[in-house]
Design a protein around this motif. Sequence first.
Motif, PDB file in Angstrom:
ATOM      1  N   TYR A 196      42.137  30.686  37.477  1.00  0.00           N
ATOM      2  CA  TYR A 196      43.579  30.730  37.675  1.00  0.00           C
ATOM      3  C   TYR A 196      44.568  31.804  39.051  1.00  0.00           C
ATOM      4  O   TYR A 196      45.079  31.956  39.803  1.00  0.00           O
ATOM      5  CB  TYR A 196      43.254  31.901  36.894  1.00  0.00           C
ATOM      6  CG  TYR A 196      45.496  32.000  36.771  1.00  0.00           C
ATOM      7  CD1 TYR A 196      45.958  30.829  36.252  1.00  0.00           C
ATOM      8  CD2 TYR A 196      46.286  33.178  37.382  1.00  0.00           C
ATOM      9  CE1 TYR A 196      47.562  30.697  36.463  1.00  0.00           C
ATOM     10  CE2 TYR A 196      47.378  33.102  36.822  1.00  0.00           C
ATOM     11  CZ  TYR A 196      48.321  32.487  37.023  1.00  0.00           C
ATOM     12  OH  TYR A 196      49.677  32.293  36.789  1.00  0.00           O
ATOM     13  N   LEU A 197      43.088  32.919  39.171  1.00  0.00           N
ATOM     14  CA  LEU A 197      43.839  34.206  40.163  1.00  0.00           C
ATOM     15  C   LEU A 197      43.959  33.252  41.706  1.00  0.00           C
ATOM     16  O   LEU A 197      44.251  33.551  42.794  1.00  0.00           O
ATOM     17  CB  LEU A 197      43.032  35.236  40.655  1.00  0.00           C
ATOM     18  CG  LEU A 197      43.175  36.236  39.507  1.00  0.00           C
ATOM     19  CD1 LEU A 197      42.358  37.300  39.062  1.00  0.00           C
ATOM     20  CD2 LEU A 197      44.563  36.703  39.227  1.00  0.00           C
ATOM     21  N   LYS A 198      42.238  32.966  41.882  1.00  0.00           N
ATOM     22  CA  LYS A 198      41.950  31.666  43.162  1.00  0.00           C
ATOM     23  C   LYS A 198      43.206  30.794  43.158  1.00  0.00           C
ATOM     24  O   LYS A 198      43.690  30.193  44.784  1.00  0.00           O
ATOM     25  CB  LYS A 198      40.734  30.715  43.379  1.00  0.00           C
ATOM     26  CG  LYS A 198      40.114  29.961  45.241  1.00  0.00           C
ATOM     27  CD  LYS A 198      39.261  29.917  44.540  1.00  0.00           C
ATOM     28  CE  LYS A 198      38.314  28.933  45.896  1.00  0.00           C
ATOM     29  NZ  LYS A 198      37.324  28.812  45.243  1.00  0.00           N
ATOM     30  N   GLU A 199      43.623  29.967  42.879  1.00  0.00           N
ATOM     31  CA  GLU A 199      44.488  28.496  42.753  1.00  0.00           C
ATOM     32  C   GLU A 199      45.420  28.882  42.572  1.00  0.00           C
ATOM     33  O   GLU A 199      46.525  28.672  44.105  1.00  0.00           O
ATOM     34  CB  GLU A 199      44.769  28.288  40.880  1.00  0.00           C
ATOM     35  CG  GLU A 199      45.802  26.714  41.025  1.00  0.00           C
ATOM     36  CD  GLU A 199      45.680  25.928  41.975  1.00  0.00           C
ATOM     37  OE1 GLU A 199      46.531  24.928  41.947  1.00  0.00           O
ATOM     38  OE2 GLU A 199      44.094  25.327  42.426  1.00  0.00           O
ATOM     39  N   LYS A 200      46.159  30.384  42.402  1.00  0.00           N
ATOM     40  CA  LYS A 200      47.595  30.834  42.227  1.00  0.00           C
ATOM     41  C   LYS A 200      47.470  31.973  43.882  1.00  0.00           C
ATOM     42  O   LYS A 200      47.997  31.977  44.095  1.00  0.00           O
ATOM     43  CB  LYS A 200      47.887  31.391  41.090  1.00  0.00           C
ATOM     44  CG  LYS A 200      48.506  31.311  40.570  1.00  0.00           C
ATOM     45  CD  LYS A 200      49.024  29.994  39.981  1.00  0.00           C
ATOM     46  CE  LYS A 200      49.554  29.050  38.871  1.00  0.00           C
ATOM     47  NZ  LYS A 200      50.684  28.068  39.413  1.00  0.00           N
ATOM     48  N   GLN A 201      46.407  31.949  44.593  1.00  0.00           N
ATOM     49  CA  GLN A 201      45.906  32.736  45.771  1.00  0.00           C
ATOM     50  C   GLN A 201      46.782  34.904  45.016  1.00  0.00           C
ATOM     51  O   GLN A 201      47.065  35.386  46.036  1.00  0.00           O
ATOM     52  CB  GLN A 201      46.823  32.085  46.423  1.00  0.00           C
ATOM     53  CG  GLN A 201      46.273  31.480  47.112  1.00  0.00           C
ATOM     54  CD  GLN A 201      46.122  30.299  48.572  1.00  0.00           C
ATOM     55  OE1 GLN A 201      47.610  30.567  48.711  1.00  0.00           O
ATOM     56  NE2 GLN A 201      46.000  29.392  48.574  1.00  0.00           N
ATOM     57  N   ILE A 202      46.004  34.873  44.073  1.00  0.00           N
ATOM     58  CA  ILE A 202      46.873  36.570  43.679  1.00  0.00           C
ATOM     59  C   ILE A 202      45.465  37.487  44.377  1.00  0.00           C
ATOM     60  O   ILE A 202      44.473  37.270  42.923  1.00  0.00           O
ATOM     61  CB  ILE A 202      46.963  36.089  42.179  1.00  0.00           C
ATOM     62  CG1 ILE A 202      48.206  35.670  42.086  1.00  0.00           C
ATOM     63  CG2 ILE A 202      47.216  37.275  42.000  1.00  0.00           C
ATOM     64  CD1 ILE A 202      48.835  35.299  40.403  1.00  0.00           C
ATOM     65  N   PRO A 203      45.673  38.235  45.200  1.00  0.00           N
ATOM     66  CA  PRO A 203      44.423  39.107  45.100  1.00  0.00           C
ATOM     67  C   PRO A 203      44.842  40.090  43.826  1.00  0.00           C
ATOM     68  O   PRO A 203      45.430  40.268  43.366  1.00  0.00           O
ATOM     69  CB  PRO A 203      44.727  40.044  46.341  1.00  0.00           C
ATOM     70  CG  PRO A 203      46.159  39.314  46.766  1.00  0.00           C
ATOM     71  CD  PRO A 203      46.747  37.914  45.550  1.00  0.00           C
ATOM     72  N   ALA A 204      43.210  40.452  43.474  1.00  0.00           N
ATOM     73  CA  ALA A 204      42.865  41.781  42.311  1.00  0.00           C
ATOM     74  C   ALA A 204      42.218  42.343  42.634  1.00  0.00           C
ATOM     75  O   ALA A 204      41.484  42.130  43.074  1.00  0.00           O
ATOM     76  CB  ALA A 204      42.793  40.440  40.884  1.00  0.00           C
ATOM     77  N   ILE A 205      41.986  43.636  41.569  1.00  0.00           N
ATOM     78  CA  ILE A 205      41.690  44.644  41.950  1.00  0.00           C
ATOM     79  C   ILE A 205      40.237  44.038  39.834  1.00  0.00           C
ATOM     80  O   ILE A 205      41.186  43.923  39.333  1.00  0.00           O
ATOM     81  CB  ILE A 205      41.931  45.855  41.432  1.00  0.00           C
ATOM     82  CG1 ILE A 205      42.860  46.446  43.355  1.00  0.00           C
ATOM     83  CG2 ILE A 205      40.619  46.705  41.250  1.00  0.00           C
ATOM     84  CD1 ILE A 205      43.899  47.348  42.697  1.00  0.00           C
ATOM     85  N   TRP A 206      39.297  43.969  40.185  1.00  0.00           N
ATOM     86  CA  TRP A 206      38.901  43.806  39.302  1.00  0.00           C
ATOM     87  C   TRP A 206      37.697  44.380  39.008  1.00  0.00           C
ATOM     88  O   TRP A 206      36.624  45.060  40.098  1.00  0.00           O
ATOM     89  CB  TRP A 206      37.380  42.135  39.222  1.00  0.00           C
ATOM     90  CG  TRP A 206      36.894  41.703  38.088  1.00  0.00           C
ATOM     91  CD1 TRP A 206      35.835  41.794  38.137  1.00  0.00           C
ATOM     92  CD2 TRP A 206      37.687  39.816  38.108  1.00  0.00           C
ATOM     93  NE1 TRP A 206      36.322  40.957  36.762  1.00  0.00           N
ATOM     94  CE2 TRP A 206      36.820  40.423  37.232  1.00  0.00           C
ATOM     95  CE3 TRP A 206      38.194  39.092  38.129  1.00  0.00           C
ATOM     96  CZ2 TRP A 206      36.865  39.104  35.918  1.00  0.00           C
ATOM     97  CZ3 TRP A 206      38.764  37.999  37.158  1.00  0.00           C
ATOM     98  CH2 TRP A 206      37.584  37.901  36.188  1.00  0.00           C
ATOM     99  N   HIS A 207      37.552  45.336  38.030  1.00  0.00           N
ATOM    100  CA  HIS A 207      36.603  45.884  38.266  1.00  0.00           C
ATOM    101  C   HIS A 207      35.374  46.054  36.504  1.00  0.00           C
ATOM    102  O   HIS A 207      36.072  45.196  35.215  1.00  0.00           O
ATOM    103  CB  HIS A 207      37.502  47.614  37.093  1.00  0.00           C
ATOM    104  CG  HIS A 207      36.640  48.580  36.861  1.00  0.00           C
ATOM    105  ND1 HIS A 207      35.608  48.795  37.649  1.00  0.00           N
ATOM    106  CD2 HIS A 207      36.399  49.816  36.037  1.00  0.00           C
ATOM    107  CE1 HIS A 207      34.896  50.308  36.846  1.00  0.00           C
ATOM    108  NE2 HIS A 207      35.717  50.511  36.033  1.00  0.00           N
ATOM    109  N   GLN A 208      34.505  45.567  36.346  1.00  0.00           N
ATOM    110  CA  GLN A 208      33.669  45.584  35.366  1.00  0.00           C
ATOM    111  C   GLN A 208      32.945  46.539  34.862  1.00  0.00           C
ATOM    112  O   GLN A 208      32.335  47.763  35.269  1.00  0.00           O
ATOM    113  CB  GLN A 208      32.333  44.991  35.544  1.00  0.00           C
ATOM    114  CG  GLN A 208      31.791  44.355  35.626  1.00  0.00           C
ATOM    115  CD  GLN A 208      31.677  42.875  34.615  1.00  0.00           C
ATOM    116  OE1 GLN A 208      32.711  42.194  35.549  1.00  0.00           O
ATOM    117  NE2 GLN A 208      31.107  42.752  33.384  1.00  0.00           N
ATOM    118  N   ILE A 209      33.857  46.928  33.377  1.00  0.00           N
ATOM    119  CA  ILE A 209      33.143  47.914  32.620  1.00  0.00           C
ATOM    120  C   ILE A 209      31.487  47.962  32.342  1.00  0.00           C
ATOM    121  O   ILE A 209      31.689  46.952  31.654  1.00  0.00           O
ATOM    122  CB  ILE A 209      34.634  48.415  31.654  1.00  0.00           C
ATOM    123  CG1 ILE A 209      36.194  48.834  31.928  1.00  0.00           C
ATOM    124  CG2 ILE A 209      34.179  49.786  30.825  1.00  0.00           C
ATOM    125  CD1 ILE A 209      37.584  48.378  31.657  1.00  0.00           C
TER     126      ILE A 209
END
Length: 140
Positions: free
Chosen positions: A23-36
């Motif tokens: 979804y983030l790739k398709e919409k080209q939305i930059p994201a902060i991804w934190h793996q807890i």
Amino acid sequence: DHEPAIWLTGSAGSGKTSLMVSYLKEKQIPAIWHQIDSGDRDPSNFFFYLNQAAAPLLNPKKPPLPLLTPEYLTGLDTFIVGYFENLFQRLKPPRWIVLDNFQKISNDSPLLQQMASVIALIPSDFKLVCRQFFRKPWRQ
């Protein structure tokens, strides 16, 4: 209406991560991804690694986001809310923050207890995604 947060849950292997990434790739939305992980039970670890995840999306000419150091521990609730407020102000919208494996945050964690306050701060062009898996109850 602005929905500032998404709670994404499902059993292990059900495709939650693939759904978010695609979804983030398709919409080209930059994201902060934190793996807890289990180390994030210590709030100072959580904010250290969240800073690391956010760094590529922040202006390097500005001061870094604060670290949770001992002097902040007496006002931890205030630090948590202030940290996220500062983070939202420093990011160029639209941005998503994904907290992956959120189930590893303990129920008595100050972070969990401040989530309603954090969600109330989220600007309209941001989203906070808490992704967790649940275990199916054991059955005979």
